[in-house]
Design an enzyme around this catalytic site. Structure first.
Site, PDB file in Angstrom:
ATOM      1  N   CYS A  93       0.832  -1.206   0.000  1.00 37.73           N
ATOM      2  CA  CYS A  93       0.000   0.000   0.000  1.00 37.73           C
ATOM      3  C   CYS A  93       0.870   1.263   0.000  1.00 37.73           C
ATOM      4  O   CYS A  93       1.553   1.529  -0.973  1.00 37.73           O
ATOM      5  CB  CYS A  93      -0.988  -0.043   1.163  1.00 37.73           C
ATOM      6  SG  CYS A  93      -2.346   1.152   1.018  1.00 37.73           S
ATOM      7  N   HIS A 179      -3.683  -5.023   0.364  1.00 37.66           N
ATOM      8  CA  HIS A 179      -3.243  -5.483   1.683  1.00 37.66           C
ATOM      9  C   HIS A 179      -3.260  -7.013   1.732  1.00 37.66           C
ATOM     10  O   HIS A 179      -4.303  -7.618   1.990  1.00 37.66           O
ATOM     11  CB  HIS A 179      -4.155  -4.918   2.775  1.00 37.66           C
ATOM     12  CG  HIS A 179      -3.958  -3.463   3.031  1.00 37.66           C
ATOM     13  ND1 HIS A 179      -2.984  -2.981   3.876  1.00 37.66           N
ATOM     14  CD2 HIS A 179      -4.587  -2.371   2.524  1.00 37.66           C
ATOM     15  CE1 HIS A 179      -3.026  -1.656   3.901  1.00 37.66           C
ATOM     16  NE2 HIS A 179      -3.982  -1.262   3.082  1.00 37.66           N
ATOM     17  N   GLU A 181      -2.062  -8.826   4.012  1.00 37.24           N
ATOM     18  CA  GLU A 181      -2.055  -9.309   5.398  1.00 37.24           C
ATOM     19  C   GLU A 181      -3.441  -9.515   5.980  1.00 37.24           C
ATOM     20  O   GLU A 181      -3.585 -10.177   7.018  1.00 37.24           O
ATOM     21  CB  GLU A 181      -1.254  -8.344   6.286  1.00 37.24           C
ATOM     22  CG  GLU A 181      -1.932  -7.013   6.581  1.00 37.24           C
ATOM     23  CD  GLU A 181      -1.701  -5.946   5.517  1.00 37.24           C
ATOM     24  OE1 GLU A 181      -1.915  -4.761   5.808  1.00 37.24           O
ATOM     25  OE2 GLU A 181      -1.311  -6.310   4.383  1.00 37.24           O
ATOM     26  N   ALA A 239       2.307 -19.575  32.711  1.00 42.34           N
ATOM     27  CA  ALA A 239       2.618 -21.005  32.755  1.00 42.34           C
ATOM     28  C   ALA A 239       3.702 -21.363  31.751  1.00 42.34           C
ATOM     29  O   ALA A 239       4.640 -22.112  32.063  1.00 42.34           O
ATOM     30  CB  ALA A 239       1.357 -21.824  32.493  1.00 42.34           C
TER      31      ALA A 239
END
Length: 525
Positions: A93, A179, A181, A239
């Site tokens: 872009c 785009h 993505e 964790a």
């Protein structure tokens, strides 16, 4: 405060691809998509100098989109000398336009804008080979490239952009006006992967096994012969962080579970049972609920609550070192900070401080530990993958996110023991029903929020009620950077509402939050 050590990507994982951020809302998403192609990436601001880029020794550059026009005063520019580095470069872009301009092409305001779903016509070349000749893509541009730089082949066009993509295989340069993505470009990930693997020749080394090995070595190097303490929240982040450190230094890690009184129903027992069974780590539980509630008394400001919780959290650790760990020298504090936490807290260059995360912006200046944050550059899905690689059970790695400040930031208003009990019961009902409906894997998380300072009139039986509303906030997301509200079936919502209003006397209304992120954050506070 000790500075956290970033992931050393020069190890088995390799050098990074740098995403140059020109102000795009999707810069972080681009970084995620690069990682999904099994290539490590980081975001840097467009103001980063060429010398700084050289020092990072990247494998390639991806130039992000942005809201500006290349001709607007003060618009982000690109130094043409960047292309003298000989690096593969992919423009998206605005990044495509500024790339074209820097290399001698032409960018113009043609008067034909394209926003949203657009039809792309493939004209040839390698970038789109073996993909449909006509394919949908997502466009968002006013200006357009009208002439490609010398030596570049125009490989795609659209109704509003005669030059919608170009490439120069010899120089390993390519760019697209659309785009790739976003999910609205169905073949976007294939196109991005083709640039990374075929044009740039980068191997797929960013795998859970390589990430885990690199992080274990990083921790081993940072801690050396020292001892560490790790706070467990009950969530996947802490964790996995603890499991990594335990692999690195063994029994020199002591895990501390701070029961701050802001936990959900059954949370303490789950941590003490599931995590210890999975890791065999040393675990100490510290009960400081009264201390936290006293510190939060009278506090209603969300930022104030977060910072108090962060401060008390650290103090609890210092108390654990003094009172529980027999005076052993504990130098390091392990935290499960993630990349989105850092970005939202203003830790990325050019980012606004949206909210302080208790484990990023809420730490006291006189911190007595050096921080170890092995997950600081990872997104949530990567953390789960690393957890599975380490052998943690699904009960831990698939658990929905829960904020470190706990229910303290899900009570809008002052935090009191009674309000916590009310919210805890409502939250337990919501979680039970969502699990029973098989929706755990469809929902990123579902904050249950108590509007403690709001009351509304209701009726139960023949009696008037004046109770609190509960807000359900089910959201779907990939990485917490953006989110959409989850379309939970009406019959499930009905069961949750009926049970809460019947079983929690203080609540007489249940409402659904249907706000996406942006504009709203996932948590209310």
């Amino acid at each position: 405060m000790a500075e956290p050590v970033d992931l050393d990507v020069a190890g088995p994982v390799g050098r990074p691809v740098l995403v140059v951020d020109f102000g795009a809302q999707y810069a972080q998403l681009i970084a995620r998509r690069v990682r999904e192609a099994r290539v490590f990436s980081e975001v840097i601001p467009h103001t980063t100098s060429i010398e700084e880029i050289k020092a990072r020794d990247p494998l390639a550059l991806v130039l992000s989109g942005g809201p500006a026009s290349v001709y607007a005063p003060g618009a982000p520019q690109l130094d043409p000398a960047l292309f003298d580095l000989g690096l593969p470069v992919f423009g998206i872009c605005y990044g495509f336009q500024v790339m074209a301009q820097a290399l001698g092409g032409t960018v113009a305001h043609t008067g034909t804008s394209e926003y949203g779903r657009t039809e792309l016509k493939v004209l040839g070349g390698d970038l789109h080979s073996d993909l449909p000749d006509i394919q949908p893509v997502w466009m968002s541009h006013g200006d357009a490239v009208t002439a490609a730089p010398d030596g570049f082949e125009v490989v795609a066009s659209s109704a509003g952009a005669a030059v919608a993509a170009f490439e120069n295989r010899e120089r390993r340069l390519a760019g697209v006006q659309y785009h790739p993505e976003v999910m609205h470009t169905p073949h976007g990930q294939q196109i991005l992967g083709r640039f990374l693997h075929d044009f740039a020749g980068i191997g797929a080394r960013w795998t859970p096994a390589n990430i885990a090995n690199a992080l274990i070595e990083q921790v081993r190097t940072q801690i050396g012969d020292g001892h560490a303490i790790c706070g467990l929240s009950g969530g996947v982040d802490s964790a996995v962080a603890a499991a990594l450190v335990q692999r690195a230094i063994g029994d020199r890690l002591t895990c501390v579970f701070v029961d701050h009184g802001l936990l959900r129903a059954g949370e303490r027992a789950q941590v003490e049972r599931d995590f210890v069974a999975a890791t065999k780590a040393n675990l100490v539980t510290v009960d400081v609920a009264d201390t936290f509630l006293a510190a939060l008394s009278g506090v209603t400001d969300p930022e104030g609550k977060r910072k108090i919780i962060g401060r008390q959290f650290i103090r609890a650790f210092e108390g654990a070192v003094r009172d529980v760990l027999d005076g052993r020298d504990i130098e390091f504090l392990v935290q499960g900070t993630l990349y989105p936490d850092v970005v939202e807290s203003g830790g990325g260059s050019g980012t606004a401080n949206i909210k302080s995360h208790h484990n990023v912006g809420g730490l006291p200046d006189d911190l007595k530990f050096a921080l170890v944050e092995p997950l600081r550059l990872l997104f949530k899905d990567e953390v789960r993958a690393v957890g599975r690689e380490l052998g943690l059970p699904e009960e831990i790695v698939a658990r929905q996110p829960f904020p470190g400040p706990g229910l303290g930031i899900r009570i809008v208003g002052e935090v009191t023991g009674q309000r916590l009990d009310t919210l805890r019961r409502a939250d337990s009902i919501a979680r039970e029903e969502l699990t029973a409906a098989g929706l755990d894997n469809q929902i990123w998380q579902c904050p249950v929020v108590l509007l403690a300072d709001v009351r509304s009139v209701g009726v139960q039986g023949d009696n008037r009620t004046y109770g609190h509303p509960i807000v359900l906030r089910p959201v779907s997301s990939e990485d917490a950077m953006t989110a959409d509200w989850t379309r939970v079936p009406f019959e499930v919502l009905e069961r949750i509402s009926t049970r809460i209003t019947n079983e929690v006397p203080e609540v007489n209304r249940v409402v659904l939050d249907v706000t996406s992120k942006p504009p709203g954050t996932i948590e209310w506070e």
